[in-house]
Motif scaffolding. Structure first.
Motif, PDB file in Angstrom:
ATOM      1  N   ARG A 196       0.826  -1.213   0.000  1.00 30.32           N
ATOM      2  CA  ARG A 196       0.000   0.000   0.000  1.00 30.32           C
ATOM      3  C   ARG A 196       0.854   1.253   0.000  1.00 30.32           C
ATOM      4  NH1 ARG A 196      -5.270  -1.473   2.262  1.00 30.32           N
ATOM      5  NH2 ARG A 196      -5.093  -3.602   3.010  1.00 30.32           N
ATOM      6  N   CYS A 197       0.301   2.254  -0.646  1.00 29.17           N
ATOM      7  CA  CYS A 197       0.830   3.611  -0.548  1.00 29.17           C
ATOM      8  C   CYS A 197      -0.385   4.529  -0.601  1.00 29.17           C
ATOM      9  CB  CYS A 197       1.836   3.899  -1.675  1.00 29.17           C
ATOM     10  SG  CYS A 197       1.107   4.025  -3.320  1.00 29.17           S
ATOM     11  N   GLN A 211      -1.613   6.149  -2.890  1.00 25.27           N
ATOM     12  CA  GLN A 211      -2.354   6.066  -4.164  1.00 25.27           C
ATOM     13  C   GLN A 211      -3.228   4.816  -4.266  1.00 25.27           C
ATOM     14  OE1 GLN A 211       1.115   6.127  -6.595  1.00 25.27           O
ATOM     15  NE2 GLN A 211       1.098   8.361  -6.820  1.00 25.27           N
ATOM     16  N   GLY A 212      -2.973   3.823  -3.412  1.00 27.57           N
ATOM     17  CA  GLY A 212      -3.764   2.600  -3.484  1.00 27.57           C
ATOM     18  C   GLY A 212      -2.989   1.381  -3.049  1.00 27.57           C
ATOM     19  N   GLU A 213      -3.406   0.238  -3.557  1.00 29.67           N
ATOM     20  CA  GLU A 213      -2.840  -1.045  -3.137  1.00 29.67           C
ATOM     21  C   GLU A 213      -2.615  -1.955  -4.333  1.00 29.67           C
ATOM     22  OE1 GLU A 213      -4.235  -5.006  -0.658  1.00 29.67           O
ATOM     23  OE2 GLU A 213      -5.414  -3.186  -0.495  1.00 29.67           O
ATOM     24  N   ILE A 214      -1.534  -2.712  -4.255  1.00 31.52           N
ATOM     25  CA  ILE A 214      -1.261  -3.777  -5.224  1.00 31.52           C
ATOM     26  C   ILE A 214      -1.449  -5.091  -4.480  1.00 31.52           C
ATOM     27  CG2 ILE A 214       0.432  -4.876  -6.732  1.00 31.52           C
ATOM     28  CD1 ILE A 214       1.777  -2.116  -7.015  1.00 31.52           C
ATOM     29  N   ARG A 257      -4.438   3.092 -12.744  1.00 33.34           N
ATOM     30  CA  ARG A 257      -3.979   3.205 -11.364  1.00 33.34           C
ATOM     31  C   ARG A 257      -2.941   2.129 -11.044  1.00 33.34           C
ATOM     32  NH1 ARG A 257      -8.412   2.780  -7.382  1.00 33.34           N
ATOM     33  NH2 ARG A 257      -7.654   0.741  -6.812  1.00 33.34           N
ATOM     34  N   LEU A 258      -3.127   0.920 -11.555  1.00 35.17           N
ATOM     35  CA  LEU A 258      -2.149  -0.149 -11.339  1.00 35.17           C
ATOM     36  C   LEU A 258      -0.795   0.212 -11.937  1.00 35.17           C
ATOM     37  CD1 LEU A 258      -4.398  -3.259 -12.016  1.00 35.17           C
ATOM     38  CD2 LEU A 258      -3.324  -2.661  -9.837  1.00 35.17           C
ATOM     39  N   ARG A 278       0.398   3.268 -12.280  1.00 40.31           N
ATOM     40  CA  ARG A 278       0.979   4.270 -11.378  1.00 40.31           C
ATOM     41  C   ARG A 278       1.512   3.619 -10.101  1.00 40.31           C
ATOM     42  NH1 ARG A 278      -3.678   6.980 -13.035  1.00 40.31           N
ATOM     43  NH2 ARG A 278      -4.686   6.603 -11.024  1.00 40.31           N
ATOM     44  N   LEU A 279       0.754   2.660  -9.572  1.00 46.41           N
ATOM     45  CA  LEU A 279       1.182   1.960  -8.366  1.00 46.41           C
ATOM     46  C   LEU A 279       2.448   1.142  -8.618  1.00 46.41           C
ATOM     47  CD1 LEU A 279      -2.296   0.807  -7.034  1.00 46.41           C
ATOM     48  CD2 LEU A 279      -0.717   2.364  -5.865  1.00 46.41           C
ATOM     49  N   ALA A 288       5.278   3.485  -8.584  1.00 48.55           N
ATOM     50  CA  ALA A 288       5.547   3.927  -7.211  1.00 48.55           C
ATOM     51  C   ALA A 288       6.297   2.849  -6.438  1.00 48.55           C
ATOM     52  CB  ALA A 288       4.239   4.288  -6.503  1.00 48.55           C
ATOM     53  N   TRP A 289       5.901   1.584  -6.615  1.00 50.62           N
ATOM     54  CA  TRP A 289       6.592   0.497  -5.924  1.00 50.62           C
ATOM     55  C   TRP A 289       8.045   0.401  -6.387  1.00 50.62           C
ATOM     56  CZ3 TRP A 289       9.228  -3.961  -7.030  1.00 50.62           C
ATOM     57  CH2 TRP A 289       9.507  -4.791  -5.947  1.00 50.62           C
TER      58      TRP A 289
END
Length: 118
Positions: free
Chosen positions: A32-33, A35-38, A75-76, A78-79, A82-83
């Motif tokens: 999680r961050c 912006q959301g979750e993977i 969004r995925l 972007r996530l 981010a990861w």
């Protein structure tokens, strides 16, 4: 915990086991961050794979993959970036996959895996 959350966690467990059985190495789950979750981050050879898991107990409200919209895919992406930034990970290739888990009570579980959804 709500029944849908229990079902979702079960689906993520099933998806992680499915990937492991197929030679993937699960690196992280439920990252999680802000912006959301993977759901699952795994590697296969030199490839990093970011996996969205959708679980349903039946197809009464549609197939799990129908819940993955263009907005969700964006969004995925972007996530995943981010990861990679946060972890410092470098990979020859990055891929976003989707796994559908259909888990009816008392019946056989079905897993479907779409590679490279974007």
């Amino acid at each position: 915990m709500a029944a849908k959350d229990v079902l979702g966690r079960r689906g993520e467990e099933i998806a992680a086991a499915y990937l492991t059985e197929r030679g993937y190495r699960v690196i992280a789950r439920n990252w999680r961050c802000r912006q959301g979750e993977i759901d699952v981050i795994a590697s296969q050879g030199s490839e990093l794979v970011f996996v969205e898991v959708k679980t349903r107990s039946s197809l009464a409200f549609g197939h799990p993959f129908e819940a993955i919209t263009l907005g969700k895919v964006a969004r995925l992406r972007r996530l995943a970036a981010a990861w990679c930034d946060q972890s410092g990970a470098r990979a020859a290739r990055i891929r976003i996959d989707a796994i559908a888990v259909i888990a009816p009570r008392g019946d056989e579980v079905r897993v479907e895996h779409l590679r490279g959804v974007c």
